[in-house]
Write a protein that holds these residues in place. Structure first.
Motif, short mmCIF file in Angstrom:
data_model
loop_
_atom_site.label_atom_id
_atom_site.label_comp_id
_atom_site.label_asym_id
_atom_site.label_seq_id
_atom_site.Cartn_x
_atom_site.Cartn_y
_atom_site.Cartn_z
N ARG A 1 -7.34 -6.11 7.29
CA ARG A 1 -7.42 -5.13 6.36
C ARG A 1 -8.42 -4.30 5.93
O ARG A 1 -8.37 -3.08 5.61
CB ARG A 1 -6.50 -5.91 5.01
CG ARG A 1 -5.19 -6.28 5.24
CD ARG A 1 -4.60 -7.33 4.05
NE ARG A 1 -4.27 -6.15 3.14
CZ ARG A 1 -3.68 -6.79 2.00
NH1 ARG A 1 -3.58 -8.02 1.67
NH2 ARG A 1 -3.60 -5.71 0.86
N GLN B 1 4.14 -1.52 15.94
CA GLN B 1 5.50 -2.10 15.29
C GLN B 1 6.58 -2.14 16.23
O GLN B 1 7.22 -3.24 16.32
CB GLN B 1 5.86 -1.27 13.99
CG GLN B 1 6.51 -2.28 13.30
CD GLN B 1 6.95 -1.57 11.86
OE1 GLN B 1 6.74 -0.34 11.70
NE2 GLN B 1 7.33 -2.34 10.92
N SER C 1 0.58 -6.87 10.23
CA SER C 1 1.56 -7.56 9.35
C SER C 1 2.13 -6.56 8.55
O SER C 1 1.60 -5.38 8.57
CB SER C 1 0.66 -8.48 8.39
OG SER C 1 -0.44 -7.39 7.95
N SER C 2 2.97 -7.10 7.69
CA SER C 2 3.74 -5.88 6.90
C SER C 2 2.88 -5.41 5.84
O SER C 2 3.14 -4.21 5.24
CB SER C 2 5.28 -6.42 6.40
OG SER C 2 4.83 -7.83 5.86
N GLU C 3 1.93 -6.16 5.55
CA GLU C 3 0.92 -6.08 4.34
C GLU C 3 0.20 -4.84 5.14
O GLU C 3 -0.22 -3.75 4.30
CB GLU C 3 0.14 -7.07 4.37
CG GLU C 3 0.01 -8.12 3.11
CD GLU C 3 -0.88 -9.04 3.35
OE1 GLU C 3 -1.27 -9.47 4.43
OE2 GLU C 3 -1.31 -9.49 2.17
N ARG C 4 -0.42 -4.93 6.23
CA ARG C 4 -1.12 -3.97 6.82
C ARG C 4 -0.24 -2.41 6.66
O ARG C 4 -1.17 -1.50 6.49
CB ARG C 4 -1.68 -4.24 8.23
CG ARG C 4 -2.92 -5.32 8.29
CD ARG C 4 -3.14 -5.55 9.49
NE ARG C 4 -3.90 -4.44 10.50
CZ ARG C 4 -4.08 -4.34 11.36
NH1 ARG C 4 -3.66 -5.28 12.47
NH2 ARG C 4 -4.68 -3.23 11.91
N ILE C 5 0.88 -2.52 7.14
CA ILE C 5 1.47 -1.20 7.23
C ILE C 5 1.97 -0.75 6.03
O ILE C 5 1.71 0.37 5.64
CB ILE C 5 3.10 -1.60 7.96
CG1 ILE C 5 2.75 -2.19 9.29
CG2 ILE C 5 3.93 -0.51 7.99
CD1 ILE C 5 3.88 -2.47 10.02
N ALA C 6 2.30 -1.59 5.00
CA ALA C 6 2.22 -1.10 3.84
C ALA C 6 1.05 -0.42 3.03
O ALA C 6 1.22 0.66 2.48
CB ALA C 6 2.89 -2.34 2.64
N GLN D 1 0.75 2.85 4.73
CA GLN D 1 1.64 3.92 4.10
C GLN D 1 1.32 4.41 2.86
O GLN D 1 1.37 5.73 2.56
CB GLN D 1 3.25 3.33 4.06
CG GLN D 1 3.60 3.26 5.73
CD GLN D 1 4.95 2.64 5.90
OE1 GLN D 1 5.33 1.81 5.29
NE2 GLN D 1 5.48 2.95 7.06
#
Ligand SMILES: [Zn+2]
Length: 529
Positions: A213, A241, A261-266, A269
């Motif tokens: 991150r 993804q 991870s979804s964290e990284r994507i969130a 964004q």
């Protein structure tokens, strides 16, 4: 204990830098430390110079990897992204002047179709052709490079190595090389033996989530500072993804080392929502489309794939595609036909390419280089130089690196085959331009190598042998460097001196001592081990 033989497998491969710290190694580090070199550190970060040395040791092997690719055109393109990123990191205070000076900040291209990029200790970055071929914009490529750069500037590597502090640098180097080899082949991973233990390439241990991150966050800032569109980060994540969803991890080793991870994507964004969208940059997208096509073809995909790409240019539906897509198809077809040695069909595509490009100067220059490459491959050096006549008429100080490399090569070959006054003048111009270049970039092994052949074509034996020695030094092959410098000494003793030879001979003596010194240190290191 078995050693990984660097020659047994091509090594420039899918490195996940952080594959290093596996349970296997944690256990074994207790047993392997006996008689090893002084430790890299004491559990804290290793020093900059220790990390650089480690990196040098690894890339010394990578230079000998058959998959290590020197391509002046792709090299220049990656530099055009890398240099602004390095400057951006400095401007944001992520890269201290000390870090800038001590580390290599050098890019390697791996002739590999898998989608991957990796940072090595000491500021080396590896980029696979597969990654270049799959991105749609320069910004996507910049996002991956900025992320990797940030792993280095944040000293994530040093911190990870710090955990292995009791291992000798030589062992850590061997371990990383083993990882590179292991991840290279898709199935062969288990077969690779490192430190007596079979190691799975599919390691669960990567950089920590926090490190990932952080590399995203810092990389995003650096990329923006460098003038790239940060939207590239988001679209690159989208690509990864999608690949993860398709379970296409085989060709996306990047996902193994940098799990998305979804964290990284969130995170990304959320960051991007604060930005005003930028309009697409047509000129940049066209150049990227050309480089993607080039990367695909140079990855040696086999005759079938080359034929298929060549045929794409005959597809009538092509005209409905976006301009950058069409250019990519035409360039890829022309280059494929060139590789298939169907030169007339390859050349026939050039007018179409130029017409489609209109006034896009940067892309037109790459097409001109392609025309030169075709002649070169046909062994028509006169034709190659004719294709670059708009360059050769300029003062050589204005030549860009790819032109410099190609003009020097072509004029050297032509002068050797059929000497003429005109060619010898162009050769002399190339030699002085190359000499000025290596003065600025002494680590440019390819430039030294080509300078060596150009000097040989001029009959300057001593200077040529010295340049060969310098090329080996730049590749950190000290044994080969000693060999070349010794040959240069012999040459200067046997032959009557030419102009400038006295100075050259003195340089050779001191370079030989230098290379000898390093070689001796290396031998000592091995004995200690
Ligand atoms: Zn990462």
């Amino acid at each position: 204990m078995k050693r990984v033989s660097p020659k047994s497998k091509p090594l420039l491969a899918l490195l996940a830098i952080s594959l290093w710290i596996t349970p296997v190694w944690s256990q074994r580090s207790e047993t392997v430390i006996a008689n090893s070199l002084p430790a890299l550190g004491d559990g804290s970060d290793i020093t900059l110079s220790a990390e650089r040395q480690l990196g040098d040791r690894i890339v010394r092997e990578l230079y000998r990897d058959p998959d290590y690719l020197e391509d002046p055109i792709l090299d220049e393109y990656l530099q055009s992204i890398w240099q602004p990123l390095v400057k951006g990191a400095q401007a944001r205070g992520e890269m201290t002047p000390e870090l800038l000076e001590r580390f290599a900040w050098k890019i390697f291209i791996g002739r590999d179709r898998s989608i991957n990029a990796f940072a090595l200790p000491g500021g080396y970055l590896g980029v696979h052709l597969g990654l270049i071929s799959v991105v749609n914009t320069q910004d996507e490529l910049a996002s991956v490079m900025a992320h990797e750069l940030s792993h280095v500037t944040q000293r994530h590597i040093a911190r990870s190595i710090g955990d292995q502090a009791r291992m000798s640098p030589l062992l850590i180097g061997a371990m990383i090389l083993g990882m590179l080899a292991a991840s290279k082949s898709t199935q062969g991973a288990q077969a690779v033996i490192v430190g007596g233990q079979a190691m799975a390439a599919q390691s669960q241990l990567n950089f920590s989530r926090d490190m990932e991150r952080e590399a995203d966050r810092i990389g995003y800032g650096v990329m923006s500072e460098a003038g790239f569109d940060t939207q590239g980060f988001v679209t690159m994540f989208g690509k990864l993804q999608q690949a993860a969803g398709l379970n296409d991890r085989g060709s996306f080793p990047y996902l193994r080392s940098h799990p998305l991870s979804s964290e990284r994507i969130a995170d990304m964004q959320a960051r991007q929502q604060l930005q005003t969208p930028r309009p697409a940059n047509e000129a940049k997208d066209i150049v990227q489309a050309i480089m993607s096509a080039r990367a695909r073809v140079l990855a040696q995909p086999g005759v079938g794939a080359l034929r298929a790409w060549a045929n794409e240019a005959t597809d009538t539906n092509m005209e409905t595609q976006a301009l950058n897509k069409r250019i990519g198809i035409l360039y890829g077809a022309a280059l494929s036909l060139m590789q298939l040695r169907d030169f007339s069909a390859a050349r026939a595509l050039l007018p179409r390419l130029r017409l489609a490009l209109g006034g896009h100067a940067e892309a037109l220059r790459i097409v001109q280089l392609l025309e030169m490459e075709m002649s070169f491959k046909e062994n028509d050096m006169r034709g190659a130089l004719r294709a670059l006549s708009s360059t050769t008429q300029l003062p050589s100080s204005q030549w860009q690196r790819p032109e410099l490399i190609f003009v020097a090569q072509a004029s050297a070959r032509l002068q050797t085959a059929s000497p003429s006054i005109e060619t010898s003048q162009l050769l002399a111009k190339s030699v002085s331009a190359l000499q000025a270049w290596v003065l600025q970039s002494p680590q440019d092994a390819q430039a030294w190598q080509i300078l060596a052949s150009a000097l040989a074509a001029q009959g300057r034996n001593l200077a040529s042998l010295r340049a060969e020695g310098e090329a080996q030094l730049a590749r950190m092959d000290f044994g080969a460097a000693v060999d070349r410098f010794k040959a240069a000494q012999d040459a200067s003793r046997k032959n009557p001196p030419q102009m400038g030879d006295h100075i050259e001979a003195a340089i050779v003596d001191s370079r030989l001592r230098f290379a000898h010194g390093i070689l001796r240190e290396q031998l000592l290191e091995r004995q200690v081990r």
